[in-house]
Design a protein around this motif. Structure first.
Motif, short mmCIF file in Angstrom:
data_model
loop_
_atom_site.label_atom_id
_atom_site.label_comp_id
_atom_site.label_asym_id
_atom_site.label_seq_id
_atom_site.Cartn_x
_atom_site.Cartn_y
_atom_site.Cartn_z
N ASP A 87 71.25 -26.50 27.61
CA ASP A 87 71.37 -27.80 27.78
C ASP A 87 70.41 -28.82 27.26
O ASP A 87 70.66 -29.72 27.23
N GLY A 88 69.09 -28.25 26.85
CA GLY A 88 68.33 -28.93 26.37
C GLY A 88 67.06 -28.47 26.03
O GLY A 88 66.47 -27.21 26.70
N LEU A 89 66.12 -29.15 25.22
CA LEU A 89 64.69 -28.40 25.09
C LEU A 89 63.72 -29.37 25.74
O LEU A 89 63.88 -30.67 25.70
N ASN A 97 53.74 -25.67 29.07
CA ASN A 97 54.68 -26.09 29.99
C ASN A 97 56.02 -26.66 29.42
O ASN A 97 56.98 -26.95 30.04
N HIS A 98 56.24 -25.97 28.20
CA HIS A 98 57.44 -26.31 27.38
C HIS A 98 58.65 -25.26 28.18
O HIS A 98 58.20 -24.18 28.64
N SER A 99 59.61 -25.66 28.12
CA SER A 99 61.02 -25.02 29.05
C SER A 99 62.04 -25.36 28.21
O SER A 99 62.24 -26.14 27.14
N ALA B 125 54.30 -20.07 16.30
CA ALA B 125 55.74 -19.90 15.66
C ALA B 125 56.81 -20.36 16.45
O ALA B 125 57.94 -20.91 15.85
N PHE B 126 56.75 -20.14 17.68
CA PHE B 126 57.81 -20.24 18.52
C PHE B 126 57.77 -21.76 18.83
O PHE B 126 59.10 -22.05 18.51
N MET B 127 56.79 -22.44 19.07
CA MET B 127 57.02 -24.03 19.03
C MET B 127 57.42 -24.52 17.73
O MET B 127 58.24 -25.65 17.70
N ALA B 128 57.05 -24.06 16.31
CA ALA B 128 57.36 -24.65 15.30
C ALA B 128 59.06 -24.32 15.14
O ALA B 128 59.70 -24.86 14.35
N HIS B 129 59.60 -23.11 15.73
CA HIS B 129 60.95 -22.97 15.57
C HIS B 129 61.64 -23.87 16.30
O HIS B 129 62.56 -24.23 16.02
N HIS B 136 51.40 -28.94 16.05
CA HIS B 136 50.30 -29.55 15.88
C HIS B 136 49.89 -30.74 16.86
O HIS B 136 48.84 -31.39 16.75
N GLU B 137 50.86 -31.09 17.90
CA GLU B 137 50.63 -32.26 18.79
C GLU B 137 50.49 -31.81 20.15
O GLU B 137 49.65 -32.52 20.85
N ALA B 138 51.13 -30.79 20.57
CA ALA B 138 51.01 -30.56 22.06
C ALA B 138 49.88 -29.99 22.35
O ALA B 138 49.16 -29.33 21.47
#
Lengths: 216, 216
Positions: A87-89, A97-99, B125-129, B136-138
């Motif tokens: 449903d969302g990033l 803490n990303h989910s 790479a996960f974040m970039a995906h 580069h920001e988080a």
């Protein structure tokens, strides 16, 4: 049904605050699905196969060709069927803490064969699930077509749902960081219908309204 | 990689004309995915668990908490990982010839642990995906956070793709029926971004452009 109390297999341990055993949620997650993924084993190992599905009452239905390896195996063993909607990033200030926001349902059990008497009604329900109303318009299956199709159903007796909704949860120390935080929503949206070559029949409401569905 | 020749497990038998062992197609299907479904076994049976995934080179990556049951099991056994995109409902004149357009990839193998040296690069790479640029920001992970996270990768050596595209295929005898036929497209579309409460940082391009992505 007994999905309100977890079995040893459906007892969610990881992020258990996101778990639910409510039939209404289970039904809603399944009813919003076009496909499920089925995990089962055979002599070659464990497989994870996507297939179309639909719910009627307290069963999840699938169909397949009579000769399908999966159909044969599913009648002989327990399996695990999972439906997931992303449903969302969820973008937090901190990478850690990303989910994602999601709704998932996991069902354990053994599929059973839907005998001829119930097969036609089940396949009508499948069509009504895909595009409500079309079950009255499409040319119905004939005896040969019904004979070539196997319909299976899985009781929803042992199932668990897991969901995440809402904003990111950052650590207190990260809240003042100059990093955008929030949710990037995702949904299964309909695109412009593409008529088949040579089709001169006017589009019925479920086609002309495809992009205006409530979840679009 | 050897995905151009199928193994006994990846040899597609059902609708084999829809099968492909092309690395470029496999990569494209995986790169378009937010999640995969993983089938694996343990003492309680076979499980089918959704989890976020990303590809780098000839590996599919996942991550989890160190204590996760799935992480522990995946290091000890072969599994099957599947990614599926539903691209549309295919409405034929005859009920029997209805179908779905889709792209799916099935990978067999055993996950391996990504050691500390590679873990940080893999999570970047996960974040970039997920959202290119955000790595580069988080706020980057700290030692405690990295230590709490396990990263696993699965070689793409034994994989198969299956896809269906295009219009319905009706029997000749059904073509003149007064039934609309064609494709109702589906896609994973972005909705309006929802900033977290208290977030005063202006939306970066990957947020303000979330609804303008090419596949939206």
């Amino acid at each position: 049904m007994n999905t309100q109390s977890p079995s040893p297999r459906t007892q969610v341990k990881r992020s258990a605050h996101n778990a639910s055993y409510e039939p209404a949620l289970l039904h809603a997650i399944l009813d919003a699905a076009w496909i499920c993924h089925i995990a089962f084993g055979d002599a070659k190992g464990i497989h994870c196969i996507p297939t179309a599905c639909w719910r009627s009452g307290e069963y999840l239905y699938i169909h397949g060709s009579n000769g399908s390896r999966m159909v044969r195996q599913l009648l002989e063993q327990e399996c695990c069927v999972t439906v997931t909607h992303v449903d969302g990033l969820v973008l937090a200030r901190a990478a850690f803490n990303h989910s994602m926001n999601y709704r998932s349902a996991v069902i354990y059990g053994r599929f059973e064969l839907v005998e001829d008497a119930g097969k036609r009604a089940a396949l009508d329900a499948f069509m009504a699930h895909l595009v409500p109303g079309r079950e009255h318009e499409a040319r119905p299956g004939n005896d040969r077509e019904f004979a070539a199709t196997t319909v299976l159903r899985l009781p929803l007796a042992e199932a668990a749902c897991k969901t995440r909704t809402g904003p990111p949860k950052d650590d207190e120390a990260d809240l003042a960081l100059p990093v955008w935080a929030g949710v990037l929503p995702l949904r299964a949206a309909g695109g412009v219908p593409v008529p088949a070559e040579g089709c001169t029949t006017p589009a019925p409401a479920y086609v002309s309204g495809w992009q205006d569905r409530p979840d679009n």
